[in-house]
Design a protein around this motif. Structure first.
Motif, PDB file in Angstrom:
ATOM      1  N   ASP A 145       0.811  -1.214   0.000  1.00 32.48           N
ATOM      2  CA  ASP A 145       0.000   0.000   0.000  1.00 32.48           C
ATOM      3  C   ASP A 145       0.846   1.266   0.000  1.00 32.48           C
ATOM      4  O   ASP A 145       0.525   2.236  -0.692  1.00 32.48           O
ATOM      5  N   ASP A 146       1.936   1.285   0.754  1.00 32.97           N
ATOM      6  CA  ASP A 146       2.702   2.527   0.883  1.00 32.97           C
ATOM      7  C   ASP A 146       3.483   2.874  -0.386  1.00 32.97           C
ATOM      8  O   ASP A 146       4.051   3.964  -0.483  1.00 32.97           O
ATOM      9  N   GLU A 147       3.517   1.970  -1.379  1.00 32.82           N
ATOM     10  CA  GLU A 147       4.173   2.248  -2.648  1.00 32.82           C
ATOM     11  C   GLU A 147       3.177   2.417  -3.795  1.00 32.82           C
ATOM     12  O   GLU A 147       3.562   2.743  -4.920  1.00 32.82           O
ATOM     13  N   ALA A 148       1.899   2.222  -3.510  1.00 27.61           N
ATOM     14  CA  ALA A 148       0.894   2.102  -4.566  1.00 27.61           C
ATOM     15  C   ALA A 148       0.531   3.449  -5.181  1.00 27.61           C
ATOM     16  O   ALA A 148       0.382   4.451  -4.488  1.00 27.61           O
ATOM     17  N   ILE A 149       0.363   3.434  -6.494  1.00 28.95           N
ATOM     18  CA  ILE A 149      -0.210   4.581  -7.199  1.00 28.95           C
ATOM     19  C   ILE A 149      -1.717   4.402  -7.351  1.00 28.95           C
ATOM     20  O   ILE A 149      -2.443   5.360  -7.598  1.00 28.95           O
ATOM     21  N   ALA A 150      -2.176   3.156  -7.242  1.00 26.53           N
ATOM     22  CA  ALA A 150      -3.604   2.842  -7.236  1.00 26.53           C
ATOM     23  C   ALA A 150      -3.776   1.567  -6.425  1.00 26.53           C
ATOM     24  O   ALA A 150      -3.178   0.548  -6.757  1.00 26.53           O
ATOM     25  N   ARG A 151      -4.570   1.627  -5.373  1.00 21.80           N
ATOM     26  CA  ARG A 151      -4.712   0.462  -4.493  1.00 21.80           C
ATOM     27  C   ARG A 151      -6.010  -0.288  -4.808  1.00 21.80           C
ATOM     28  O   ARG A 151      -7.019   0.306  -5.219  1.00 21.80           O
ATOM     29  N   PHE A 152      -5.971  -1.597  -4.623  1.00 25.35           N
ATOM     30  CA  PHE A 152      -7.162  -2.428  -4.796  1.00 25.35           C
ATOM     31  C   PHE A 152      -8.028  -2.306  -3.539  1.00 25.35           C
ATOM     32  O   PHE A 152      -7.582  -2.626  -2.440  1.00 25.35           O
ATOM     33  N   VAL A 153      -9.256  -1.848  -3.712  1.00 26.56           N
ATOM     34  CA  VAL A 153     -10.145  -1.674  -2.561  1.00 26.56           C
ATOM     35  C   VAL A 153     -11.320  -2.642  -2.599  1.00 26.56           C
ATOM     36  O   VAL A 153     -12.071  -2.751  -1.627  1.00 26.56           O
ATOM     37  N   GLY A 154     -11.503  -3.347  -3.696  1.00 24.51           N
ATOM     38  CA  GLY A 154     -12.590  -4.313  -3.785  1.00 24.51           C
ATOM     39  C   GLY A 154     -12.458  -5.176  -5.017  1.00 24.51           C
ATOM     40  O   GLY A 154     -11.844  -4.767  -6.014  1.00 24.51           O
ATOM     41  N   GLN A 155     -13.014  -6.379  -4.951  1.00 19.07           N
ATOM     42  CA  GLN A 155     -12.981  -7.269  -6.102  1.00 19.07           C
ATOM     43  C   GLN A 155     -14.066  -8.325  -5.958  1.00 19.07           C
ATOM     44  O   GLN A 155     -14.570  -8.587  -4.866  1.00 19.07           O
ATOM     45  N   ALA A 156     -14.414  -8.934  -7.095  1.00 15.90           N
ATOM     46  CA  ALA A 156     -15.377 -10.029  -7.106  1.00 15.90           C
ATOM     47  C   ALA A 156     -15.150 -10.834  -8.385  1.00 15.90           C
ATOM     48  O   ALA A 156     -14.628 -10.314  -9.373  1.00 15.90           O
ATOM     49  N   SER A 157     -15.547 -12.105  -8.342  1.00 17.32           N
ATOM     50  CA  SER A 157     -15.350 -12.974  -9.499  1.00 17.32           C
ATOM     51  C   SER A 157     -16.508 -13.946  -9.637  1.00 17.32           C
ATOM     52  O   SER A 157     -17.260 -14.197  -8.683  1.00 17.32           O
ATOM     53  N   ALA A 158     -16.645 -14.494 -10.839  1.00 17.39           N
ATOM     54  CA  ALA A 158     -17.613 -15.554 -11.112  1.00 17.39           C
ATOM     55  C   ALA A 158     -17.047 -16.412 -12.240  1.00 17.39           C
ATOM     56  O   ALA A 158     -16.419 -15.893 -13.167  1.00 17.39           O
ATOM     57  N   THR A 159     -17.246 -17.705 -12.155  1.00 17.03           N
ATOM     58  CA  THR A 159     -16.796 -18.625 -13.192  1.00 17.03           C
ATOM     59  C   THR A 159     -18.002 -19.399 -13.711  1.00 17.03           C
ATOM     60  O   THR A 159     -18.772 -19.948 -12.921  1.00 17.03           O
ATOM     61  N   THR A 160     -18.158 -19.399 -15.023  1.00 20.53           N
ATOM     62  CA  THR A 160     -19.338 -19.976 -15.650  1.00 20.53           C
ATOM     63  C   THR A 160     -18.921 -20.909 -16.774  1.00 20.53           C
ATOM     64  O   THR A 160     -18.129 -20.530 -17.634  1.00 20.53           O
ATOM     65  N   ASP A 275     -16.268 -16.454 -20.092  1.00 23.98           N
ATOM     66  CA  ASP A 275     -16.359 -17.673 -19.282  1.00 23.98           C
ATOM     67  C   ASP A 275     -16.567 -17.333 -17.807  1.00 23.98           C
ATOM     68  O   ASP A 275     -16.025 -17.986 -16.916  1.00 23.98           O
ATOM     69  N   GLY A 276     -17.331 -16.305 -17.566  1.00 21.92           N
ATOM     70  CA  GLY A 276     -17.517 -15.791 -16.213  1.00 21.92           C
ATOM     71  C   GLY A 276     -17.159 -14.321 -16.186  1.00 21.92           C
ATOM     72  O   GLY A 276     -17.209 -13.633 -17.216  1.00 21.92           O
ATOM     73  N   CYS A 277     -16.768 -13.831 -15.031  1.00 22.09           N
ATOM     74  CA  CYS A 277     -16.488 -12.395 -14.916  1.00 22.09           C
ATOM     75  C   CYS A 277     -15.548 -12.130 -13.753  1.00 22.09           C
ATOM     76  O   CYS A 277     -15.627 -12.787 -12.709  1.00 22.09           O
ATOM     77  N   ASP A 278     -14.634 -11.192 -13.936  1.00 14.85           N
ATOM     78  CA  ASP A 278     -13.800 -10.648 -12.871  1.00 14.85           C
ATOM     79  C   ASP A 278     -14.058  -9.148 -12.793  1.00 14.85           C
ATOM     80  O   ASP A 278     -14.247  -8.485 -13.832  1.00 14.85           O
ATOM     81  N   ALA A 279     -14.042  -8.616 -11.602  1.00 15.87           N
ATOM     82  CA  ALA A 279     -14.217  -7.173 -11.420  1.00 15.87           C
ATOM     83  C   ALA A 279     -13.305  -6.713 -10.295  1.00 15.87           C
ATOM     84  O   ALA A 279     -13.102  -7.423  -9.310  1.00 15.87           O
ATOM     85  N   ALA A 280     -12.739  -5.531 -10.480  1.00 17.64           N
ATOM     86  CA  ALA A 280     -11.859  -4.945  -9.467  1.00 17.64           C
ATOM     87  C   ALA A 280     -12.173  -3.464  -9.332  1.00 17.64           C
ATOM     88  O   ALA A 280     -12.494  -2.796 -10.321  1.00 17.64           O
TER      89      ALA A 280
END
Length: 459
Positions: A145-160, A275-280
């Motif tokens: 986090d202390d080096e990040a220019i953009a931090r990941f604050v949430g994510q979700a996935s689905a596989t179909t 084949d599903g979905c990823d989101a960040a």
């Protein structure tokens, strides 16, 4: 929270207009005959900060080797340490964002991951994949986090599991089921995954500065703006008009373009469906300005040539049969000399005399200037500017983009090399032109790819 600490992108120099393909507006980016997913991944990664990288993730649906670690060639060209952990994933264009999420997981575990995503998208002539596709690469480095220019604050996935887009081993072109079927299945899944990612981040749709919606069939994500109540200005330009959908690299490429102009505090939703979905969901930090690469995505896009004939493109992709040159077949590159000269061949390391500071490419043991023996030190020349000392056009040597432009280049700080030029209009070549080096695939002999470096006009 882990985040992106630096990034880079690469869009090839050449464009193919849709008019040349039989109709339509705009153009698509096309890799040159001497480029592939590996060489483009190297180019994208060179603009990122690789100083702390200890993990390499490579995602592509167009690997140059079906069985051999393509990531190893990327690591060698970038001179990454041999202790690096490397992983390669593919088979679905969603794996680009999937690899980035794996990079975030690696960063959460205390590692610095280089995530390279690169694709050469080939479609059947006159098909939607040929016209709507594109070739490009993107690279992200993930870290704490202390080096990040953009931090990941949430994510979700689905596989179909569904038969939507597929290609069997040995097939040149992918197949796609009727689009309405895929949209009926994947549309609701995409909506749900995007909502779950926002809930995980604790972010409202109205708080989003940019939304990246990527899918093999754009109808799969067409319902997300309405489902989330998004405004038109929140939707990122998906580069359909001047690049095309660049396979596994596309979600990352558009994200990189968003980061090029993002401000601290901006929140970005990235969705990739196949084949599903990823989101960040990412939040831009105040380090963004210092973390941007030298070349923006728009700069790569603006540096282009779009007069390539359609039949030339078909030859480059080995779709159109043509008479080969009446010359002996090229020799297969041999494993022992490639291994012995790995730093020179892949990393483009020369040598410099410690006595008189003369530079040499390829590396030497004896200095031709002062006569010193074994007084050399290795030196990387890949990022050193050079200029044309002299050049010639070879109309007899075989190439898929004649003539071969052979040039002698002088490197800043000393060092001279005879090499080929890439991405150049022969009519524009002049002595004194400023050049830069680029990783390319010189040829393929008996199933073995021969990677080395060429010079190109500065982009």
């Amino acid at each position: 929270m882990p985040g992106i600490t630096s990034y880079g992108a690469y869009v090839p120099y050449y464009r193919l207009t849709r008019k040349a393909m039989g109709g339509g507006k705009g153009e698509r980016a096309i890799a040159s005959f001497d480029e592939d997913a590996v060489s483009m991944a190297v180019e994208a990664s060179r603009d990122a900060d690789l100083s702390a990288v200890d993990t390499l993730l490579f995602a592509t649906t167009s690997p140059p080797y079906a069985e051999k670690l393509n990531a190893a060639a990327i690591a060698a060209a970038l001179s990454l340490p041999s202790s690096i952990r490397s992983t390669e994933i593919g088979s679905s264009s969603r794996m680009g964002l999937g690899a980035l999420l794996m990079g975030a997981d690696a960063a959460a575990a205390g590692r610095h991951a280089l995530v390279c995503v690169s694709d050469v998208v080939v479609g059947a002539p006159s098909g939607s994949r040929e016209k709507g596709g594109g070739d490009a690469a993107v690279a992200f480095v993930t870290g704490p986090d202390d080096e990040a220019i953009a931090r990941f604050v949430g994510q979700a996935s689905a596989t179909t599991e569904l038969l939507d887009v597929w290609r069997l081993p040995g097939e040149k072109f992918a197949n796609q089921w009727e689009e309405r079927f895929g949209a009926e299945i994947l549309g609701p899944i995409s909506n749900d995954t995007a909502k779950r990612a926002l809930e995980d981040a604790g972010v409202q749709p109205s708080d989003l500065a940019a939304v990246v919606l990527d899918a093999t069939n754009k109808r799969d994500v067409a319902g997300i703006p309405r489902a989330l109540g998004l405004q038109k200005e929140q939707l990122a330009d998906m580069l359909e008009a001047n690049v095309g959908r660049t396979g596994a690299a596309h979600a990352g490429l558009v994200l990189a373009r968003v980061l090029d102009s993002a401000s601290p505090g901006d929140k970005i939703l990235v969705v990739s469906t196949c084949d599903g979905c990823d989101a960040a969901v990412l939040e831009v930090t105040d380090k963004i300005t210092a973390g941007r690469p030298k070349r923006s995505v728009d700069r790569w896009i603006a540096s282009a040539r779009n007069d390539i004939p359609y039949n030339t493109y078909l030859k480059w992709r080995e779709i159109l049969p043509f008479e080969p040159p009446r010359r002996p077949d090229l020799d297969r590159p041999a494993a022992p000399p490639m291994q012995r000269n790995q730093h020179w061949k892949y990393g483009f390391y020369g040598s410099r005399c410690t006595e008189c500071q003369s530079g040499y490419l390829p590396p030497q043991q004896v200095c031709l200037t002062c006569g010193s023996v074994n007084k050399m030190q290795e030196e990387a020349f890949a990022d050193v500017p050079c200029k044309i000392k002299t050049y010639t056009f070879d109309h007899l040597a075989y190439t898929l983009q004649p003539p071969v432009v052979s040039t002698v280049v002088d490197f800043q700080g000393g060092g001279r090399l005879t090499c080929e030029m890439a991405d150049v209009d022969p009519a524009s070549v002049k002595i004194g032109d400023q050049l830069e080096m680029t990783s390319r695939r010189l040829y393929t002999g008996s199933g073995v790819h021969n990677y080395f470096w060429k010079a190109r006009p500065q982009r």
